[in-house]
Design a protein around this motif. Structure first.
Motif, PDB file in Angstrom:
ATOM      1  N   ARG A 129     -91.054   4.988  -3.108  1.00  0.00           N
ATOM      2  CA  ARG A 129     -90.706   6.408  -3.034  1.00  0.00           C
ATOM      3  C   ARG A 129     -90.511   6.778  -1.574  1.00  0.00           C
ATOM      4  NH1 ARG A 129     -95.525   7.384  -6.799  1.00  0.00           N
ATOM      5  NH2 ARG A 129     -94.649   6.863  -8.824  1.00  0.00           N
ATOM      6  N   GLY A 130     -90.226   8.027  -1.315  1.00  0.00           N
ATOM      7  CA  GLY A 130     -90.002   8.471   0.053  1.00  0.00           C
ATOM      8  C   GLY A 130     -88.560   8.241   0.447  1.00  0.00           C
ATOM      9  N   THR A 131     -88.358   7.881   1.715  1.00  0.00           N
ATOM     10  CA  THR A 131     -87.021   7.617   2.236  1.00  0.00           C
ATOM     11  C   THR A 131     -86.985   6.214   2.832  1.00  0.00           C
ATOM     12  OG1 THR A 131     -87.548   8.426   4.459  1.00  0.00           O
ATOM     13  CG2 THR A 131     -86.766  10.062   2.855  1.00  0.00           C
ATOM     14  N   ALA A 132     -85.775   5.741   3.140  1.00  0.00           N
ATOM     15  CA  ALA A 132     -85.647   4.422   3.765  1.00  0.00           C
ATOM     16  C   ALA A 132     -86.345   4.402   5.126  1.00  0.00           C
ATOM     17  CB  ALA A 132     -84.173   4.051   3.908  1.00  0.00           C
ATOM     18  N   GLU A 133     -86.343   5.536   5.835  1.00  0.00           N
ATOM     19  CA  GLU A 133     -86.980   5.625   7.145  1.00  0.00           C
ATOM     20  C   GLU A 133     -88.503   5.740   7.029  1.00  0.00           C
ATOM     21  OE1 GLU A 133     -84.442   7.881   6.268  1.00  0.00           O
ATOM     22  OE2 GLU A 133     -82.965   6.479   7.069  1.00  0.00           O
ATOM     23  N   LEU A 134     -88.970   6.340   5.959  1.00  0.00           N
ATOM     24  CA  LEU A 134     -90.406   6.546   5.750  1.00  0.00           C
ATOM     25  C   LEU A 134     -90.753   6.239   4.290  1.00  0.00           C
ATOM     26  CD1 LEU A 134     -92.966   7.388   7.218  1.00  0.00           C
ATOM     27  CD2 LEU A 134     -92.507   9.741   6.544  1.00  0.00           C
ATOM     28  N   PRO A 135     -90.748   4.945   3.926  1.00  0.00           N
ATOM     29  CA  PRO A 135     -91.028   4.595   2.530  1.00  0.00           C
ATOM     30  C   PRO A 135     -92.505   4.768   2.191  1.00  0.00           C
ATOM     31  CG  PRO A 135     -90.748   2.608   3.830  1.00  0.00           C
ATOM     32  CD  PRO A 135     -90.460   3.763   4.741  1.00  0.00           C
ATOM     33  N   ALA A 136     -92.759   5.043   0.937  1.00  0.00           N
ATOM     34  CA  ALA A 136     -94.117   5.089   0.390  1.00  0.00           C
ATOM     35  C   ALA A 136     -94.097   4.198  -0.842  1.00  0.00           C
ATOM     36  CB  ALA A 136     -94.508   6.515   0.034  1.00  0.00           C
ATOM     37  N   ILE A 137     -94.913   3.156  -0.833  1.00  0.00           N
ATOM     38  CA  ILE A 137     -94.928   2.185  -1.921  1.00  0.00           C
ATOM     39  C   ILE A 137     -96.210   2.399  -2.728  1.00  0.00           C
ATOM     40  CG2 ILE A 137     -94.764  -0.251  -2.551  1.00  0.00           C
ATOM     41  CD1 ILE A 137     -92.379   0.808  -0.913  1.00  0.00           C
ATOM     42  N   TYR A 138     -96.048   2.420  -4.051  1.00  0.00           N
ATOM     43  CA  TYR A 138     -97.175   2.629  -4.962  1.00  0.00           C
ATOM     44  C   TYR A 138     -97.255   1.468  -5.946  1.00  0.00           C
ATOM     45  CZ  TYR A 138     -97.182   7.371  -3.167  1.00  0.00           C
ATOM     46  OH  TYR A 138     -97.235   8.461  -2.330  1.00  0.00           O
ATOM     47  N   LEU A 139     -98.481   1.143  -6.338  1.00  0.00           N
ATOM     48  CA  LEU A 139     -98.759   0.089  -7.300  1.00  0.00           C
ATOM     49  C   LEU A 139     -99.424   0.717  -8.516  1.00  0.00           C
ATOM     50  CD1 LEU A 139     -99.188  -2.983  -8.056  1.00  0.00           C
ATOM     51  CD2 LEU A 139    -101.369  -2.794  -6.831  1.00  0.00           C
ATOM     52  N   ALA A 168     -91.176 -10.470  -4.870  1.00  0.00           N
ATOM     53  CA  ALA A 168     -91.334 -10.897  -6.260  1.00  0.00           C
ATOM     54  C   ALA A 168     -92.804 -11.144  -6.567  1.00  0.00           C
ATOM     55  CB  ALA A 168     -90.531 -12.173  -6.507  1.00  0.00           C
ATOM     56  N   SER A 169     -93.187 -10.806  -7.792  1.00  0.00           N
ATOM     57  CA  SER A 169     -94.538 -11.069  -8.264  1.00  0.00           C
ATOM     58  C   SER A 169     -94.492 -11.246  -9.774  1.00  0.00           C
ATOM     59  CB  SER A 169     -95.478  -9.917  -7.896  1.00  0.00           C
ATOM     60  OG  SER A 169     -96.811 -10.208  -8.269  1.00  0.00           O
ATOM     61  N   GLN A 170     -95.015 -12.336 -10.241  1.00  0.00           N
ATOM     62  CA  GLN A 170     -95.040 -12.668 -11.662  1.00  0.00           C
ATOM     63  C   GLN A 170     -93.653 -12.551 -12.300  1.00  0.00           C
ATOM     64  OE1 GLN A 170     -98.199 -10.355 -13.500  1.00  0.00           O
ATOM     65  NE2 GLN A 170     -99.705 -11.865 -12.839  1.00  0.00           N
ATOM     66  N   GLY A 171     -92.634 -13.019 -11.573  1.00  0.00           N
ATOM     67  CA  GLY A 171     -91.275 -13.046 -12.101  1.00  0.00           C
ATOM     68  C   GLY A 171     -90.516 -11.733 -12.037  1.00  0.00           C
ATOM     69  N   VAL A 172     -91.101 -10.702 -11.446  1.00  0.00           N
ATOM     70  CA  VAL A 172     -90.438  -9.401 -11.334  1.00  0.00           C
ATOM     71  C   VAL A 172     -90.166  -9.123  -9.854  1.00  0.00           C
ATOM     72  CG1 VAL A 172     -90.614  -6.936 -11.843  1.00  0.00           C
ATOM     73  CG2 VAL A 172     -91.712  -8.588 -13.355  1.00  0.00           C
ATOM     74  N   ARG A 173     -88.958  -8.598  -9.567  1.00  0.00           N
ATOM     75  CA  ARG A 173     -88.589  -8.248  -8.195  1.00  0.00           C
ATOM     76  C   ARG A 173     -88.774  -6.748  -7.988  1.00  0.00           C
ATOM     77  NH1 ARG A 173     -87.478 -12.142  -5.548  1.00  0.00           N
ATOM     78  NH2 ARG A 173     -86.730 -11.067  -3.727  1.00  0.00           N
ATOM     79  N   PHE A 174     -89.319  -6.408  -6.820  1.00  0.00           N
ATOM     80  CA  PHE A 174     -89.592  -5.016  -6.476  1.00  0.00           C
ATOM     81  C   PHE A 174     -88.983  -4.683  -5.130  1.00  0.00           C
ATOM     82  CE2 PHE A 174     -93.279  -6.527  -8.958  1.00  0.00           C
ATOM     83  CZ  PHE A 174     -93.187  -5.665 -10.042  1.00  0.00           C
ATOM     84  N   ALA A 175     -88.295  -3.531  -5.066  1.00  0.00           N
ATOM     85  CA  ALA A 175     -87.752  -3.049  -3.795  1.00  0.00           C
ATOM     86  C   ALA A 175     -88.878  -2.449  -2.963  1.00  0.00           C
ATOM     87  CB  ALA A 175     -86.677  -1.987  -4.058  1.00  0.00           C
ATOM     88  N   LEU A 176     -88.864  -2.706  -1.663  1.00  0.00           N
ATOM     89  CA  LEU A 176     -89.878  -2.171  -0.769  1.00  0.00           C
ATOM     90  C   LEU A 176     -89.396  -0.948   0.010  1.00  0.00           C
ATOM     91  CD1 LEU A 176     -91.483  -5.462   0.573  1.00  0.00           C
ATOM     92  CD2 LEU A 176     -92.049  -4.110  -1.458  1.00  0.00           C
ATOM     93  N   VAL A 177     -88.168  -0.555  -0.236  1.00  0.00           N
ATOM     94  CA  VAL A 177     -87.647   0.705   0.305  1.00  0.00           C
ATOM     95  C   VAL A 177     -86.952   1.433  -0.840  1.00  0.00           C
ATOM     96  CG1 VAL A 177     -87.386  -0.048   2.707  1.00  0.00           C
ATOM     97  CG2 VAL A 177     -85.530  -0.429   1.119  1.00  0.00           C
ATOM     98  N   PRO A 178     -87.030   2.758  -0.840  1.00  0.00           N
ATOM     99  CA  PRO A 178     -86.387   3.509  -1.931  1.00  0.00           C
ATOM    100  C   PRO A 178     -84.873   3.368  -1.887  1.00  0.00           C
ATOM    101  CG  PRO A 178     -87.639   4.965  -0.470  1.00  0.00           C
ATOM    102  CD  PRO A 178     -87.733   3.602   0.087  1.00  0.00           C
ATOM    103  N   ALA A 179     -84.254   3.461  -3.038  1.00  0.00           N
ATOM    104  CA  ALA A 179     -82.794   3.355  -3.143  1.00  0.00           C
ATOM    105  C   ALA A 179     -82.117   4.596  -2.619  1.00  0.00           C
ATOM    106  CB  ALA A 179     -82.402   3.120  -4.589  1.00  0.00           C
TER     107      ALA A 179
END
Length: 179
Positions: A129-139, A168-179
């Motif tokens: 979440r957030g922006t590309a300049e200031l991402p916020a990652i949640y689990l 990637a974790s357990q076969g799933v890919r996750f973006a680390l910056v918001p789209a």
């Protein structure tokens, strides 16, 4: 029975992490639907500190106990739930903070500020979440609750990521910056 702190996350295999998680018996708060409700006068601040009626809760064992009773409902409200009563709790950002990450056996394991380990994957996705300049990652943790990835853990995660800032974790890919 005294609490045994977790060993260093980087020293644990995925099987050892699974065994630790299985050994922690969390109450089935998702199954409880008490009719009585109230206000706990508790707040989880954005920095992960817990407060009751304005005073900080400093005993880690109490925080771990309360954390096991947390549930976030579809309307976004958080509750401490028991079989007979639920008490509202204010959460400023996320209920938990992810304070460490390790790559183990094709999975990303995160240590939370409550001394829990959550393995990212289909049941526990990472969300940017957030922006590309200031991402916020949640689990995703459990019962609708999330952990915010703190800055140092995000930097660790970026080091583990591919060039396109996905992990990637357990076969799933996750973006680390918001789209």
């Amino acid at each position: 029975m005294p609490y045994e702190p977790l060993p260093d996350l980087a020293t644990l295999s995925l099987a050892e992490i699974a065994a630790l998680n299985d050994a922690r018996k969390l109450p089935p708060v998702a199954q409880w639907n008490p009719q009585t409700s109230g206000d706990s006068l508790m707040t989880i601040r954005a920095d992960g500190r817990w407060f009751h009626d304005g005073g900080e809760i400093r005993r880690p064992a109490m925080i771990r106990a309360f954390a096991g009773l947390l549930r976030r409902e579809g309307d976004g409200r958080y509750w401490l739930v028991t079989p007979v009563e639920k008490q509202s709790i204010k959460v400023e950002d996320a209920a938990f903070i992810a304070t460490d990450v390790a790559a183990q056996d094709g999975a990303l394991a995160f240590k939370l500020n409550t001394d829990e380990i959550i393995v990212a994957g289909p049941d526990h996705p990472l969300v940017a979440r957030g922006t590309a300049e200031l991402p916020a990652i949640y689990l995703a943790v459990r019962n609708g609750c999330e952990a915010r990835i703190n800055r140092s853990t995000w930097l660790q995660l970026v080091e583990l990521a591919d060039a396109d800032l996905t992990a990637a974790s357990q076969g799933v890919r996750f973006a680390l910056v918001p789209a």
